[in-house]
Design a protein around this motif. Sequence first.
Motif, PDB file in Angstrom:
ATOM      1  N   LEU A  38       0.828  -1.209   0.000  1.00  0.00           N
ATOM      2  CA  LEU A  38       0.000   0.000   0.000  1.00  0.00           C
ATOM      3  C   LEU A  38       0.871   1.272   0.000  1.00  0.00           C
ATOM      4  N   GLY A  39       0.559   2.206  -0.877  1.00  0.00           N
ATOM      5  CA  GLY A  39       1.202   3.527  -0.834  1.00  0.00           C
ATOM      6  C   GLY A  39       2.688   3.556  -1.109  1.00  0.00           C
ATOM      7  N   THR A  40       3.196   2.588  -1.864  1.00  0.00           N
ATOM      8  CA  THR A  40       4.655   2.559  -2.101  1.00  0.00           C
ATOM      9  C   THR A  40       5.057   3.252  -3.400  1.00  0.00           C
TER      10      THR A  40
ATOM     11  N   VAL B  12      14.153  12.463   2.990  1.00  0.00           N
ATOM     12  CA  VAL B  12      13.966  13.316   1.797  1.00  0.00           C
ATOM     13  C   VAL B  12      12.498  13.427   1.416  1.00  0.00           C
ATOM     14  N   LEU B  13      11.778  12.331   1.574  1.00  0.00           N
ATOM     15  CA  LEU B  13      10.344  12.387   1.240  1.00  0.00           C
ATOM     16  C   LEU B  13       9.609  13.311   2.208  1.00  0.00           C
ATOM     17  N   PHE B  14       9.933  13.177   3.499  1.00  0.00           N
ATOM     18  CA  PHE B  14       9.283  14.009   4.514  1.00  0.00           C
ATOM     19  C   PHE B  14       9.539  15.487   4.210  1.00  0.00           C
TER      20      PHE B  14
ATOM     21  N   LEU C 153       3.307   8.850   5.233  1.00  0.00           N
ATOM     22  CA  LEU C 153       4.377   9.808   5.526  1.00  0.00           C
ATOM     23  C   LEU C 153       3.971  11.199   5.039  1.00  0.00           C
ATOM     24  N   MET C 154       3.314  11.228   3.896  1.00  0.00           N
ATOM     25  CA  MET C 154       2.868  12.495   3.325  1.00  0.00           C
ATOM     26  C   MET C 154       1.868  13.177   4.272  1.00  0.00           C
ATOM     27  N   HIS C 155       0.959  12.380   4.853  1.00  0.00           N
ATOM     28  CA  HIS C 155      -0.003  12.965   5.789  1.00  0.00           C
ATOM     29  C   HIS C 155       0.690  13.497   7.041  1.00  0.00           C
TER      30      HIS C 155
HETATM   31  N1  LIG Z   1       8.989   8.390  -4.463  1.00  0.00           N
HETATM   32  C1  LIG Z   1       7.971   9.249  -4.334  1.00  0.00           C
HETATM   33  N2  LIG Z   1       8.184  10.575  -4.493  1.00  0.00           N
HETATM   34  C2  LIG Z   1       7.171  11.457  -4.365  1.00  0.00           C
HETATM   35  N3  LIG Z   1       5.911  11.104  -4.058  1.00  0.00           N
HETATM   36  C3  LIG Z   1       5.644   9.802  -3.890  1.00  0.00           C
HETATM   37  C4  LIG Z   1       6.652   8.807  -4.015  1.00  0.00           C
HETATM   38  N4  LIG Z   1       6.100   7.601  -3.804  1.00  0.00           N
HETATM   39  C5  LIG Z   1       4.810   7.825  -3.562  1.00  0.00           C
HETATM   40  N5  LIG Z   1       4.533   9.140  -3.615  1.00  0.00           N
HETATM   41  C6  LIG Z   1       3.219   9.766  -3.336  1.00  0.00           C
HETATM   42  O1  LIG Z   1       2.613   9.006  -2.300  1.00  0.00           O
HETATM   43  C7  LIG Z   1       1.246   8.783  -2.579  1.00  0.00           C
HETATM   44  C8  LIG Z   1       1.004   7.281  -2.672  1.00  0.00           C
HETATM   45  O2  LIG Z   1       1.647   6.787  -3.838  1.00  0.00           O
HETATM   46  P1  LIG Z   1       0.878   5.876  -4.905  1.00  0.00           P
HETATM   47  O3  LIG Z   1      -0.557   6.224  -4.976  1.00  0.00           O
HETATM   48  O4  LIG Z   1       1.650   5.907  -6.180  1.00  0.00           O
HETATM   49  O5  LIG Z   1       1.045   4.472  -4.182  1.00  0.00           O
HETATM   50  P2  LIG Z   1       0.392   3.067  -4.564  1.00  0.00           P
HETATM   51  O6  LIG Z   1       1.451   2.073  -4.351  1.00  0.00           O
HETATM   52  O7  LIG Z   1      -0.221   3.149  -5.920  1.00  0.00           O
HETATM   53  O8  LIG Z   1      -0.738   2.950  -3.459  1.00  0.00           O
HETATM   54  P3  LIG Z   1      -2.019   1.948  -3.361  1.00  0.00           P
HETATM   55  O9  LIG Z   1      -1.453   0.612  -3.109  1.00  0.00           O
HETATM   56  O10 LIG Z   1      -2.778   2.481  -2.215  1.00  0.00           O
HETATM   57  O11 LIG Z   1      -2.757   2.063  -4.674  1.00  0.00           O
HETATM   58  C9  LIG Z   1       0.932   9.522  -3.851  1.00  0.00           C
HETATM   59  O12 LIG Z   1       0.447  10.807  -3.517  1.00  0.00           O
HETATM   60  C10 LIG Z   1       2.276   9.648  -4.533  1.00  0.00           C
HETATM   61  O13 LIG Z   1       2.334  10.779  -5.370  1.00  0.00           O
END
Ligand SMILES: Nc1ncnc2c1ncn2[C@@H]1O[C@H](COP(=O)(O)OP(=O)(O)OP(=O)(O)O)[C@@H](O)[C@H]1O
Length: 413
Positions: free
Chosen positions: A170-172, A290-292, A330-332
């Motif tokens: 999830l969210g990777t 870096v992401l944070f 992490l974004m939240h």
């Molecule tokens: N390496 C990254 N750099 C910048 N933003 C990122 C990065 N990885 C993820 N994000 C951001 O984090 C959020 C979650 O990423 P994303 O939706 O691509 O994940 P996902 O694996 O498709 O999730 P899910 O399994 O829930 O569908 C999005 O807003 C995305 O833009």
Amino acid sequence: MINDNTILLIDDDLDVLSAYRNLLEDDYSVYVESDPSVVLDKISLDWIGVIVTDVSMPEISGLELLVRLQAFDKNIPVILITGHGDIPMAIEAMKKGAYHFLEKPINPEQLLNYIETALDERRLYIQKKLWQQKELTLNFIGVSGWAKQHRQYLQKLSEIELPVFIFGELGTGKTLSARYLHQISGKKGTVEFIELFDMYSPENLQNKLDESVFSTLVIENIEYLSLPAQRLLLKLEHSQEKRFRLILSSHYSPAQLLEQGKLLPELFYLFSLTQLECLPLSKRLNDIEVLFRHFVDLTCSRLNKKKPAINKNILQNLLVQNWVGNVNQLMHAAELFAIGAVILENKVYTTMIEDNVLSLDSLVSEYEKKIITEILDRFQGKVQAAADYLQIPRKKLYLRMKKYELNKKHYKE
Ligand SMILES: Nc1ncnc2c1ncn2[C@@H]1O[C@H](COP(=O)(O)OP(=O)(O)OP(=O)(O)O)[C@@H](O)[C@H]1O
């Protein structure tokens, strides 16, 4: 290293080199070399130039040099000068990736023509490559070895049309990867996302395909694509009329899906060489900081707020968290931090939300509760389906539901 926009001439005969130089130096910057063994030390992967080499040289032949250059960079334009009537050699050179060949005695006009088009093509290729790198580095943030490699894979895959399978928790970043793969490929047309939460039939898929025009099709949660619908996809993939690039994504790897009988073996093999895994943050701790910072910056500039200081303790705290929702979560946390809701005090984040003092652990728990609620809602209270989606055992989900006082009955339609 040789400068850009240079023609590199290679021949063991110095008189020939000088003749070529005279021919070309009015229009181009020219570099001559009589020893083919040093050529690779003179150019970089981003070099914009053309190599013109004789085939017949004593130590390393032009063909051997071509093979070495191709192994270094498949796109470097190499024009070979072959002996008169040596057609088999010329054919072999083209098969090995030569840009062109010319027979001796060479026709100067033809050589100039080849050089001009080769140089233009090389320049465009390098410009595109650098633009792709910039796009990816700015938008697919990460300094870990995985992030760097992932960006490189995306860039390489953007050059070809093969279908790609992206998997990970999830969210990777699966959706982001698919979006950028489309974007940097520079293809005309749009990208279409189909996110599946329930079994999808061939009819649903056919309707979707009929109603949309796109150049990239992304199907998320492929495990919900019924096997007959997968067959339809396979048929389309092999059809001459195929008009889009296919990207599939899932929380599960293709091997897991195959084992569970949720992926057709033919589809599994189709993706056997183009699978990309998005790693969870727990396996790439280097990316957390870096992401944070990136998300804090984004939020502050969006809200026109002053950036709060991010000190060592905050960063240490981030590293020990269990980021169940990965980058999304992490974004939240970064957004909360940016609006000042989270302040650090002796290794503990505190927040003034509703006058309560919340630790980072509480924020993480809140987020976890939010994810579970959303997923239960999505699956109408079906605990097994929700547990599968979250990739946790059913029992673990029950325990979490108990902890957060969530009752599956509330989510049934
Ligand atoms: N390496 C990254 N750099 C910048 N933003 C990122 C990065 N990885 C993820 N994000 C951001 O984090 C959020 C979650 O990423 P994303 O939706 O691509 O994940 P996902 O694996 O498709 O999730 P899910 O399994 O829930 O569908 C999005 O807003 C995305 O833009």
